[in-house]
Design a protein around this motif. Structure first.
Motif, PDB file in Angstrom:
ATOM      1  N   ARG A   3       0.847  -1.190   0.000  1.00  0.00           N
ATOM      2  CA  ARG A   3       0.000   0.000   0.000  1.00  0.00           C
ATOM      3  C   ARG A   3       0.887   1.246   0.000  1.00  0.00           C
ATOM      4  NH1 ARG A   3      -5.242   0.941   0.943  1.00  0.00           N
ATOM      5  NH2 ARG A   3      -5.877   2.981   1.731  1.00  0.00           N
ATOM      6  N   PRO A   4       0.581   2.267  -0.823  1.00  0.00           N
ATOM      7  CA  PRO A   4       1.390   3.474  -0.833  1.00  0.00           C
ATOM      8  C   PRO A   4       1.457   4.105   0.553  1.00  0.00           C
ATOM      9  CG  PRO A   4      -0.158   3.461  -2.678  1.00  0.00           C
ATOM     10  CD  PRO A   4      -0.520   2.320  -1.798  1.00  0.00           C
ATOM     11  N   VAL A   5       2.644   4.586   0.929  1.00  0.00           N
ATOM     12  CA  VAL A   5       2.839   5.212   2.226  1.00  0.00           C
ATOM     13  C   VAL A   5       2.444   6.681   2.137  1.00  0.00           C
ATOM     14  CG1 VAL A   5       4.536   5.830   3.992  1.00  0.00           C
ATOM     15  CG2 VAL A   5       4.703   3.624   2.816  1.00  0.00           C
ATOM     16  N   VAL A 203      -6.518  17.868   4.016  1.00  0.00           N
ATOM     17  CA  VAL A 203      -5.422  17.500   3.110  1.00  0.00           C
ATOM     18  C   VAL A 203      -4.985  16.060   3.354  1.00  0.00           C
ATOM     19  CG1 VAL A 203      -3.054  18.019   2.411  1.00  0.00           C
ATOM     20  CG2 VAL A 203      -4.630  19.889   2.914  1.00  0.00           C
ATOM     21  N   ARG A 204      -4.863  15.690   4.615  1.00  0.00           N
ATOM     22  CA  ARG A 204      -4.456  14.309   4.931  1.00  0.00           C
ATOM     23  C   ARG A 204      -5.489  13.298   4.428  1.00  0.00           C
ATOM     24  NH1 ARG A 204      -2.286  16.476  10.224  1.00  0.00           N
ATOM     25  NH2 ARG A 204      -0.017  16.296  10.037  1.00  0.00           N
ATOM     26  N   GLU A 209      -7.232   9.169   0.467  1.00  0.00           N
ATOM     27  CA  GLU A 209      -8.136   8.719  -0.593  1.00  0.00           C
ATOM     28  C   GLU A 209      -7.373   8.435  -1.878  1.00  0.00           C
ATOM     29  OE1 GLU A 209     -11.050  11.745  -0.918  1.00  0.00           O
ATOM     30  OE2 GLU A 209     -11.990  11.302   1.018  1.00  0.00           O
ATOM     31  N   LYS A 210      -6.413   9.301  -2.211  1.00  0.00           N
ATOM     32  CA  LYS A 210      -5.608   9.082  -3.412  1.00  0.00           C
ATOM     33  C   LYS A 210      -4.773   7.818  -3.299  1.00  0.00           C
ATOM     34  CE  LYS A 210      -5.201  13.955  -4.721  1.00  0.00           C
ATOM     35  NZ  LYS A 210      -4.280  15.111  -4.858  1.00  0.00           N
ATOM     36  N   ALA A 211      -4.216   7.594  -2.091  1.00  0.00           N
ATOM     37  CA  ALA A 211      -3.422   6.392  -1.884  1.00  0.00           C
ATOM     38  C   ALA A 211      -4.290   5.147  -2.015  1.00  0.00           C
ATOM     39  CB  ALA A 211      -2.764   6.432  -0.500  1.00  0.00           C
ATOM     40  N   ALA A 214      -4.984   4.575  -5.676  1.00  0.00           N
ATOM     41  CA  ALA A 214      -3.796   4.039  -6.348  1.00  0.00           C
ATOM     42  C   ALA A 214      -3.603   2.581  -6.051  1.00  0.00           C
ATOM     43  CB  ALA A 214      -2.553   4.847  -5.945  1.00  0.00           C
ATOM     44  N   ALA A 215      -3.822   2.199  -4.758  1.00  0.00           N
ATOM     45  CA  ALA A 215      -3.679   0.790  -4.392  1.00  0.00           C
ATOM     46  C   ALA A 215      -4.719  -0.074  -5.089  1.00  0.00           C
ATOM     47  CB  ALA A 215      -3.795   0.651  -2.863  1.00  0.00           C
ATOM     48  N   GLY A 216      -5.945   0.457  -5.192  1.00  0.00           N
ATOM     49  CA  GLY A 216      -6.985  -0.283  -5.891  1.00  0.00           C
ATOM     50  C   GLY A 216      -6.675  -0.465  -7.350  1.00  0.00           C
TER      51      GLY A 216
END
Length: 222
Positions: A3-5, A203-204, A209-211, A214-216
């Motif tokens: 998963r993206p950090v 922002v966090r 949500e973007k991470a 991307a993982a999906g």
């Protein structure tokens, strides 16, 4: 798949004119990295953006001169979290009242904002106001300097704060719509960091949500 950090959010402060330094300090107090934004490539590198108080017409003219106005509009349309204080509220508004002819805005907030609604510089004041950030903490001490107010808010806009008492009782001075937040007042000039905490949290959440997306996408391609 790994998963993206999600690292420390990078939040820019538009540094064309206005109270930039104070916003940089307030953002850093919330554990985010803060940097100035004057060029398109700097805008492209941030996870969120603050539009500071100042003179809205001057900021808009400088944004045009620096080739930033269209990229700013595109960033807002693309979902970049943006917080505007005072002049920043004016810049985020879709509609203005009492504006000079031809004044440009970035837009994105479905609100009608009245410029200099509380009067001129000599009419600047401090006041206690209600503020709903979802956390609590009671009334917020707010500083108003040649401040606007929201005359009318669209259905998708959440009212976060109103003036309490006086001739302007009930006037809307803080709003949120999705990833956009705006206040008539200057929280960067007080020790109350609730507005900046709210924005950094937005922002966090946007980064998370973007991470997740991307993982999906990675799982879908594997």
């Amino acid at each position: 798949m790994t998963r993206p950090v999600i690292g420390v959010p990078v939040i820019g402060v538009l540094a064309l004119q206005g109270d930039v330094r104070e916003h940089l300090a307030a953002v850093r107090d919330q554990g985010a990295e803060a940097l100035t934004v004057r060029r398109q490539e700097e805008l492209a590198g941030v996870d969120g953006l603050v539009l500071p108080g100042g003179e809205s017409t001057t900021i808009a003219l400088l944004a045009e001169r620096f080739g930033l106005m269209d990229p700013l509009r595109a960033a807002v349309r693309g979902g970049l979290p943006v917080y505007g204080s005072c002049a920043g509220m004016i810049l985020l508004a879709d509609r203005l009242l009492d504006a000079p002819p031809g004044q440009e805005t970035i837009g994105g907030l479905d609100v009608t904002v009245r410029r200099n609604a509380f009067g001129r510089q000599a009419d600047s004041f401090e006041s206690q106001m209600s503020f709903d950030d979802g956390v609590g903490g009671g009334p917020l001490h707010a500083v108003f300097i040649r401040a606007p107010w929201v005359e009318e808010a669209g259905e998708g806009v959440t009212v976060l704060g109103r003036i309490v008492g006086g001739a302007a009782d009930g006037r809307i001075v803080a709003v949120r719509q999705g990833n956009l937040v705006a206040t008539s007042f200057h929280p960067e000039l007080t020790g109350d960091r609730r507005v900046h905490a709210l924005f950094v949290d937005i922002v966090r959440r946007s980064l998370a949500e973007k991470a997740g997306t991307a993982a999906g996408n990675e799982r879908g391609l594997s």
